[in-house]
Design a protein around this motif. Structure first.
Motif, PDB file in Angstrom:
ATOM      1  N   ALA A  87    -136.020  20.252  44.667  1.00  0.00           N
ATOM      2  CA  ALA A  87    -136.923  21.101  43.883  1.00  0.00           C
ATOM      3  C   ALA A  87    -138.356  20.974  44.401  1.00  0.00           C
ATOM      4  O   ALA A  87    -139.100  21.954  44.460  1.00  0.00           O
ATOM      5  CB  ALA A  87    -136.850  20.721  42.407  1.00  0.00           C
ATOM      6  N   TRP A  88    -138.742  19.751  44.798  1.00  0.00           N
ATOM      7  CA  TRP A  88    -140.083  19.531  45.337  1.00  0.00           C
ATOM      8  C   TRP A  88    -140.275  20.283  46.634  1.00  0.00           C
ATOM      9  O   TRP A  88    -141.322  20.881  46.869  1.00  0.00           O
ATOM     10  CB  TRP A  88    -140.315  18.036  45.576  1.00  0.00           C
ATOM     11  CG  TRP A  88    -141.219  17.481  44.531  1.00  0.00           C
ATOM     12  CD1 TRP A  88    -140.865  16.777  43.424  1.00  0.00           C
ATOM     13  CD2 TRP A  88    -142.643  17.648  44.488  1.00  0.00           C
ATOM     14  NE1 TRP A  88    -141.977  16.494  42.691  1.00  0.00           N
ATOM     15  CE2 TRP A  88    -143.083  17.004  43.316  1.00  0.00           C
ATOM     16  CE3 TRP A  88    -143.567  18.268  45.309  1.00  0.00           C
ATOM     17  CZ2 TRP A  88    -144.415  16.969  42.956  1.00  0.00           C
ATOM     18  CZ3 TRP A  88    -144.908  18.235  44.945  1.00  0.00           C
ATOM     19  CH2 TRP A  88    -145.317  17.591  43.778  1.00  0.00           C
ATOM     20  N   PRO A 133    -127.494  18.556  37.968  1.00  0.00           N
ATOM     21  CA  PRO A 133    -128.229  17.344  37.559  1.00  0.00           C
ATOM     22  C   PRO A 133    -127.996  16.893  36.110  1.00  0.00           C
ATOM     23  O   PRO A 133    -128.305  15.753  35.773  1.00  0.00           O
ATOM     24  CB  PRO A 133    -129.692  17.768  37.729  1.00  0.00           C
ATOM     25  CG  PRO A 133    -129.697  19.239  37.571  1.00  0.00           C
ATOM     26  CD  PRO A 133    -128.374  19.733  38.048  1.00  0.00           C
ATOM     27  N   LEU A 150    -137.319   9.891  36.265  1.00  0.00           N
ATOM     28  CA  LEU A 150    -136.585  10.734  37.204  1.00  0.00           C
ATOM     29  C   LEU A 150    -136.037  11.984  36.505  1.00  0.00           C
ATOM     30  O   LEU A 150    -136.066  13.090  37.062  1.00  0.00           O
ATOM     31  CB  LEU A 150    -135.447   9.924  37.841  1.00  0.00           C
ATOM     32  CG  LEU A 150    -134.819  10.517  39.090  1.00  0.00           C
ATOM     33  CD1 LEU A 150    -135.864  10.768  40.165  1.00  0.00           C
ATOM     34  CD2 LEU A 150    -133.735   9.594  39.635  1.00  0.00           C
ATOM     35  N   THR A 151    -135.542  11.783  35.280  1.00  0.00           N
ATOM     36  CA  THR A 151    -135.034  12.938  34.523  1.00  0.00           C
ATOM     37  C   THR A 151    -136.148  13.944  34.263  1.00  0.00           C
ATOM     38  O   THR A 151    -135.986  15.155  34.491  1.00  0.00           O
ATOM     39  CB  THR A 151    -134.443  12.464  33.181  1.00  0.00           C
ATOM     40  OG1 THR A 151    -133.404  11.525  33.459  1.00  0.00           O
ATOM     41  CG2 THR A 151    -133.886  13.612  32.373  1.00  0.00           C
ATOM     42  N   LEU A 180    -129.571  12.762  41.147  1.00  0.00           N
ATOM     43  CA  LEU A 180    -130.752  13.248  40.417  1.00  0.00           C
ATOM     44  C   LEU A 180    -131.984  13.256  41.324  1.00  0.00           C
ATOM     45  O   LEU A 180    -132.776  14.215  41.319  1.00  0.00           O
ATOM     46  CB  LEU A 180    -130.982  12.354  39.200  1.00  0.00           C
ATOM     47  CG  LEU A 180    -131.718  12.953  38.003  1.00  0.00           C
ATOM     48  CD1 LEU A 180    -131.080  14.243  37.543  1.00  0.00           C
ATOM     49  CD2 LEU A 180    -131.785  11.951  36.862  1.00  0.00           C
ATOM     50  N   ALA A 181    -132.121  12.177  42.099  1.00  0.00           N
ATOM     51  CA  ALA A 181    -133.261  12.101  43.031  1.00  0.00           C
ATOM     52  C   ALA A 181    -133.153  13.220  44.068  1.00  0.00           C
ATOM     53  O   ALA A 181    -134.166  13.813  44.464  1.00  0.00           O
ATOM     54  CB  ALA A 181    -133.296  10.749  43.725  1.00  0.00           C
ATOM     55  N   TRP A 194    -131.849  16.183  43.584  1.00  0.00           N
ATOM     56  CA  TRP A 194    -132.286  17.416  42.921  1.00  0.00           C
ATOM     57  C   TRP A 194    -133.823  17.469  42.823  1.00  0.00           C
ATOM     58  O   TRP A 194    -134.424  18.516  43.068  1.00  0.00           O
ATOM     59  CB  TRP A 194    -131.679  17.524  41.520  1.00  0.00           C
ATOM     60  CG  TRP A 194    -130.365  18.223  41.546  1.00  0.00           C
ATOM     61  CD1 TRP A 194    -129.128  17.658  41.652  1.00  0.00           C
ATOM     62  CD2 TRP A 194    -130.158  19.638  41.492  1.00  0.00           C
ATOM     63  NE1 TRP A 194    -128.162  18.626  41.672  1.00  0.00           N
ATOM     64  CE2 TRP A 194    -128.763  19.851  41.564  1.00  0.00           C
ATOM     65  CE3 TRP A 194    -130.992  20.741  41.392  1.00  0.00           C
ATOM     66  CZ2 TRP A 194    -128.201  21.127  41.536  1.00  0.00           C
ATOM     67  CZ3 TRP A 194    -130.435  22.015  41.367  1.00  0.00           C
ATOM     68  CH2 TRP A 194    -129.048  22.185  41.445  1.00  0.00           C
ATOM     69  N   ALA A 195    -134.421  16.336  42.454  1.00  0.00           N
ATOM     70  CA  ALA A 195    -135.892  16.288  42.352  1.00  0.00           C
ATOM     71  C   ALA A 195    -136.518  16.580  43.714  1.00  0.00           C
ATOM     72  O   ALA A 195    -137.475  17.363  43.815  1.00  0.00           O
ATOM     73  CB  ALA A 195    -136.342  14.924  41.834  1.00  0.00           C
ATOM     74  N   SER A 229    -137.370  15.521  37.693  1.00  0.00           N
ATOM     75  CA  SER A 229    -136.436  16.466  38.315  1.00  0.00           C
ATOM     76  C   SER A 229    -136.325  17.740  37.490  1.00  0.00           C
ATOM     77  O   SER A 229    -136.314  18.843  38.048  1.00  0.00           O
ATOM     78  CB  SER A 229    -135.065  15.833  38.567  1.00  0.00           C
ATOM     79  OG  SER A 229    -134.579  15.241  37.412  1.00  0.00           O
ATOM     80  N   SER A 242    -139.541  19.675  37.963  1.00  0.00           N
ATOM     81  CA  SER A 242    -139.633  20.210  39.334  1.00  0.00           C
ATOM     82  C   SER A 242    -138.754  21.441  39.490  1.00  0.00           C
ATOM     83  O   SER A 242    -139.174  22.449  40.081  1.00  0.00           O
ATOM     84  CB  SER A 242    -139.199  19.165  40.363  1.00  0.00           C
ATOM     85  OG  SER A 242    -139.928  17.993  40.213  1.00  0.00           O
ATOM     86  N   VAL A 243    -137.526  21.349  38.948  1.00  0.00           N
ATOM     87  CA  VAL A 243    -136.631  22.513  39.035  1.00  0.00           C
ATOM     88  C   VAL A 243    -137.246  23.685  38.262  1.00  0.00           C
ATOM     89  O   VAL A 243    -137.255  24.834  38.736  1.00  0.00           O
ATOM     90  CB  VAL A 243    -135.220  22.167  38.491  1.00  0.00           C
ATOM     91  CG1 VAL A 243    -134.360  23.418  38.389  1.00  0.00           C
ATOM     92  CG2 VAL A 243    -134.538  21.135  39.392  1.00  0.00           C
TER      93      VAL A 243
END
Lengths: 267, 338
Positions: A255-256, A221, A163-164, A248-249, A251-252, A167, A170-171
């Motif tokens: 960003a997606w 994040p 996830l880290t 965090l999810a 943010w991912a 994310s 993706s950002v």
């Protein structure tokens, strides 16, 4: 080779069918991962070595800066440097690779291929995230050795690291596509690196920051990436890990959505 | 009926033939960029199945904008684009299925070999591994690229990279292949092989839209062409039909001595252009004798070095249509023979 051979094989090409759906997405993704991995072949060894040096270097360097430190601080530092080594790939290396490709006009070709653009982005994120893994593991090992720590590694570390990585990458991807000027992208990534290294509660607990900055970081994040990694690597150090996973999810996902919109638009 | 279309209809009887596909229709297409620039202004053209169609025009004329709208990279401000009955404005994903594209910009091939990248593109376009491999091998041999087949892209010259790009666009074509300046930097020998392959695509029923500055080569290879300038199509037809007004004309080319002023143009000249040191005069064929006399006198007076008299070409038509000397200047610069 005779021309007739070419004519013959061309005449047996099937008419182009509409190819859509999950199977098409997955097939495109697999082929584009192969393309991305081969495309980064020249860069990959150097990038991995740089990541290893960064991760191990941070662990050793912070040790010089802070001298002998209590176990809790050492655990923060050891887990923090692994997060920094992952985040820098996503927020610095990925935007720079994307910027360079944009500048060279490579996306004119890539976006003309009959593949879902999200599969292309996913393939790029997959391969770029892979670059961060060796550096992350080595940073953890060096930091554990340097500060004489024994970490409590749990299976939670796998989703935390994924996830880290996803994310951050993706950002970084969204950032590079949203900013049209490559120089500006470089500037932004450098500022981000500075903020991540010095002003983000990754290597230290958020309560050391001024109140307003701690509040701000609660929505960003970085501290949550560090928190989920701590949940997977230590016992009792991470608090509210579920909330951090969720933020965090978020943010991912955001960003997606931005990335999918940016790469899918027709100006 | 052109050779291309004859062959296309012959292929129609074969199973899985592509013939019959590839009819592109562009109607009243306009594109205005957010800054206000009107890059395409009411463009209408049609490319028939199996036709090799040339799109000529100076830099900034709107060629690439048109191509990017067909491929779905840009959204038209107004107008229609359809291919094989599909509305490509509404469905850009379908455009990417039906059109293969060689852009002018860089290709992502630096870390891959020719075989690897062509294999990947063929499979991405829906071909199976064995068939793509076979077709790639055929094309690599036909273009005499075997010595570079297993070299990384980063080690290839600019001309070989263009040929790799052509193979990428043609290894598994669908209905339409768009080639943006495919002959740039390609050596004369392989350029000939490349034109043969482009013609072959047409014979196989695949339509080809060829964007080029190379008017003379295009004249030999396209079925029809359009000239675009300032976002508008200013002429369209076969090379012969475009040359029809100049059918009884000759072109006198005079190479001036460096540093001399442009000489006074004789009355017999219908149109003239100065490109660098090369002076082109369009004359009526009945005035050939007078033109030669004038050219000889220019040499004797130390104004010119040499001259050549020949049939008027599409290049003369192009310059007349564009109405600017710099149109040819740009073409000559790109060919590197100025």
């Amino acid at each position: 080779m005779s021309s007739s051979a070419i004519e013959m094989s061309t005449s047996s090409l099937g008419p182009m069918m509409k190819r859509r759906g999950l199977v098409h997405w997955l097939r495109s993704y697999a082929l584009l991962v192969e393309w991305e991995a081969r495309s980064l072949r020249l860069l990959l060894p150097l990038a991995i070595v740089a990541q290893i040096l960064l991760g191990a270097g941070l662990a050793i360097g912070f040790g010089f800066l802070m001298g002998e430190i209590p176990t809790i601080e050492a655990q923060f530092l050891a887990t923090g440097v692994t997060v920094i080594s992952m985040i820098t790939v996503g927020l610095v290396l990925v935007p720079q690779i994307v910027s360079q490709r944009k500048y060279a006009g490579i996306y004119d070709y890539m976006w003309s291929l009959p593949v879902p653009r999200t599969s292309s982005v996913a393939a790029s994120l997959t391969v770029n995230s892979f670059i961060a893994l060796p550096g992350m593991v080595l940073a953890l090992l060096v930091a554990s050795w340097r500060f004489d720590l024994s970490l409590q590694i749990s299976p939670l570390v796998v989703p935390a690291a994924l996830l880290t990585l996803v994310s951050a990458a993706s950002v970084g991807f969204a950032l590079a596509h949203a900013i049209s000027n490559p120089l500006l992208t470089n500037l932004v990534t450098n500022v981000l690196l500075f903020v991540i290294l010095l002003y983000s509660p990754i290597n230290f607990p958020p309560d050391r920051l001024p109140g307003w900055l701690a509040s701000l970081h609660h929505g960003l994040p970085f501290q949550h990436a560090a928190n989920v990694m701590r949940a997977g690597l230590t016992e009792g150090l991470a608090t509210h890990a579920g909330e951090s996973f969720a933020i965090l999810a978020g943010w991912a996902a955001a960003a997606w959505i931005i990335t999918a919109w940016v790469v899918g638009r027709r100006p | 009926m052109s050779v291309a279309r004859q062959s296309a209809s012959q292929h129609a009887s074969q199973p899985h033939s592509l013939a019959g596909a590839g009819t592109l229709s562009v109607r009243e297409l306009s594109k205005r960029y957010p800054g206000g620039l009107l890059a395409n202004d009411g463009i209408t053209l049609e490319i028939r199945s199996g036709e090799v169609f040339g799109l000529l025009g100076p830099n900034g004329a709107g060629k690439t904008t048109l191509v990017k709208q067909i491929i779905g990279l840009l959204r038209p401000t107004s107008g229609q684009i359809s291919l094989d009955g599909y509305d490509l404005v509404r469905d850009p994903a379908q455009a990417r299925q039906l059109v293969t594209y060689l852009p002018q910009s860089s290709l992502p091939i630096d870390s891959l070999t020719l075989r690897q990248v062509v294999g990947l593109v063929g499979r991405i376009r829906g071909g199976d591994r064995a068939m793509v491999h076979r077709r790639a091998t055929e094309m690599i041999e036909a273009l005499e690229l075997v010595p570079w087949a297993d070299s990384l892209g980063i080690k290839l010259s600019g001309g070989v990279k263009r040929l790799v790009g052509f193979v990428m666009a043609s290894v598994w074509p669908a209905s339409l292949v768009i080639l943006d300046e495919p002959t740039n930097d390609v050596d004369p020998l392989r350029r000939r092989l490349l034109w043969q392959q482009i013609r072959r695509l047409g014979r196989q029923g695949v339509s080809v839209l060829l964007v080029t500055h190379n008017v003379l080569e295009a004249e030999q290879s396209v079925d029809r062409l359009a000239v675009i300038d300032e976002g508008r199509i200013i002429a369209q037809g076969t090379p012969s039909s475009l040359k029809a007004p100049d059918r009884r004309c000759l072109r006198l080319r005079v190479n001036l001595i460096p540093g001399v002023e442009k000489p006074e143009i004789p009355q017999i000249c219908r149109h003239h252009t100065l490109v660098g040191r090369r002076l082109h005069l369009l004359i009526d064929e009945t005035d050939a004798g007078d033109a030669i006399q004038w050219a000889r006198a220019s040499i004797e007076h130390g104004i010119a070095e040499e001259y050549a008299l020949g049939a008027a070409t599409l290049e003369d038509v192009y310059i007349r249509l564009i109405g600017r000397d710099d149109a040819l200047e740009m073409m000559v610069d790109r060919r590197g023979d100025a």
